[in-house]
Motif scaffolding. Structure first.
Motif, PDB file in Angstrom:
ATOM      1  N   ASP A  56     -10.447  -2.333   0.533  1.00 56.56           N
ATOM      2  CA  ASP A  56      -9.093  -2.098   0.042  1.00 56.56           C
ATOM      3  C   ASP A  56      -8.131  -3.168   0.579  1.00 56.56           C
ATOM      4  O   ASP A  56      -7.312  -3.725  -0.165  1.00 56.56           O
ATOM      5  N   ILE A  57      -8.232  -3.431   1.872  1.00 55.71           N
ATOM      6  CA  ILE A  57      -7.328  -4.404   2.506  1.00 55.71           C
ATOM      7  C   ILE A  57      -7.563  -5.792   1.922  1.00 55.71           C
ATOM      8  O   ILE A  57      -6.614  -6.539   1.643  1.00 55.71           O
TER       9      ILE A  57
ATOM     10  N   LEU B 115      -7.317   3.155   4.447  1.00 53.79           N
ATOM     11  CA  LEU B 115      -7.905   2.114   3.603  1.00 53.79           C
ATOM     12  C   LEU B 115      -9.225   1.614   4.171  1.00 53.79           C
ATOM     13  O   LEU B 115      -9.394   1.509   5.385  1.00 53.79           O
ATOM     14  N   THR B 116     -10.132   1.260   3.295  1.00 53.18           N
ATOM     15  CA  THR B 116     -11.364   0.587   3.705  1.00 53.18           C
ATOM     16  C   THR B 116     -11.082  -0.906   3.848  1.00 53.18           C
ATOM     17  O   THR B 116     -10.041  -1.415   3.399  1.00 53.18           O
TER      18      THR B 116
ATOM     19  N   ASN C  23       0.821  -1.221   0.000  1.00 53.75           N
ATOM     20  CA  ASN C  23       0.000   0.000   0.000  1.00 53.75           C
ATOM     21  C   ASN C  23       0.856   1.274   0.000  1.00 53.75           C
ATOM     22  O   ASN C  23       0.674   2.184   0.796  1.00 53.75           O
TER      23      ASN C  23
ATOM     24  N   LYS D  15      -0.040   4.359   2.213  1.00 58.19           N
ATOM     25  CA  LYS D  15      -1.390   4.936   2.189  1.00 58.19           C
ATOM     26  C   LYS D  15      -2.226   4.137   3.196  1.00 58.19           C
ATOM     27  O   LYS D  15      -2.612   2.998   2.928  1.00 58.19           O
TER      28      LYS D  15
ATOM     29  N   TYR E 178      -5.925  -6.049  -1.418  1.00 60.80           N
ATOM     30  CA  TYR E 178      -4.486  -6.272  -1.286  1.00 60.80           C
ATOM     31  C   TYR E 178      -4.188  -7.726  -0.928  1.00 60.80           C
ATOM     32  O   TYR E 178      -3.213  -8.310  -1.413  1.00 60.80           O
TER      33      TYR E 178
END
Length: 225
Positions: free
Chosen positions: A135-136, A131-132, A80, A128, A139
């Motif tokens: 988002d995690i 993150l929501t 990230n 960054k 990743y």
């Protein structure tokens, strides 16, 4: 492995404290840090741990973390960040310099997602962190299905993370191991995160309250009784 202690070579830890950690019931150790890293301090800490048969991982964030005699190396890949230095740039330069001598079979890469904006490592890597959960999760899927990384490491670095986010990540990983680190300061927090992560990493509390740190390893011993 269910539990690892993470030791910072830039922080002082008496020999008797290291002995207690070795006999705590933990599954192993990570030696790693962000700043003020010196090869002599890394060597001294590694020697203190040498009496154990447990795995000792050197997390290579700097050339000072490289000891030829070490059996296990972890290579962080920060996912990230938009600064390619921390995803592959430094890695490439080190390979360019030492490629012929790198013991590849002793190396494991780990996909990092750093989530505490105030942590030194977040600032250093320009992570960054806002993150929501989605988002995690993305990743995590990137780490497992695109990059084929053996470890996905959610790191809150000094701050206790969101158990619900950790639970959601655990549900989308099957082949990649899921490691959680950050802010575990009690037996109860260790047990909570251990419900979801394959491995929990305990670090800062070692230097704040050793007895509480030792307790975080006992939850796994109790389950086997």
């Amino acid at each position: 492995m269910k539990h690892l202690f993470k030791l910072d070579p830039a922080k002082n830890l008496p020999r008797n404290s290291v002995t207690k950690l070795i006999h705590s019931g933990t599954d192993g150790f990570i030696i790693g840090g962000t700043d003020n890293l010196e090869i002599e301090a890394v060597e001294n800490l590694y020697e203190l741990l040498a009496e154990t048969d447990l795995p000792i991982f050197l997390e290579v964030s700097d050339e000072s973390m490289i000891l030829p005699e070490a059996e296990h190396f972890l290579i962080p890949v920060v996912l990230n960040t938009e600064n390619s230095k921390w995803t592959h740039g430094l890695h490439k330069e080190l390979i360019k310099e030492l490629g012929d001598f790198i013991p590849w079979k002793r190396i494991t890469s780990e996909g990092y997602v750093i989530l505490n904006k105030d942590a030194k490592v977040a600032q250093l890597t320009e992570a960054k962190t806002d993150l929501t959960d989605e988002d995690i999760i993305a990743y995590a899927r990137l780490a497992e299905n695109i990059f084929r990384l053996p470890i996905f490491y959610v790191e809150y670095s000094g701050m206790y993370g969101d158990p619900e986010a950790v639970r959601k990540v655990s549900e989308v990983l099957s082949d990649t191991e899921f490691w959680y680190g950050g802010g575990i300061r009690s037996k109860e927090q260790a047990a909570e995160m251990a419900k979801y992560a394959d491995t929990i990493i305990v670090g800062n509390i070692i230097y704040e309250d050793l007895e509480k740190a030792l307790e975080t390893a006992t939850i796994f011993m109790e389950k086997t009784v």
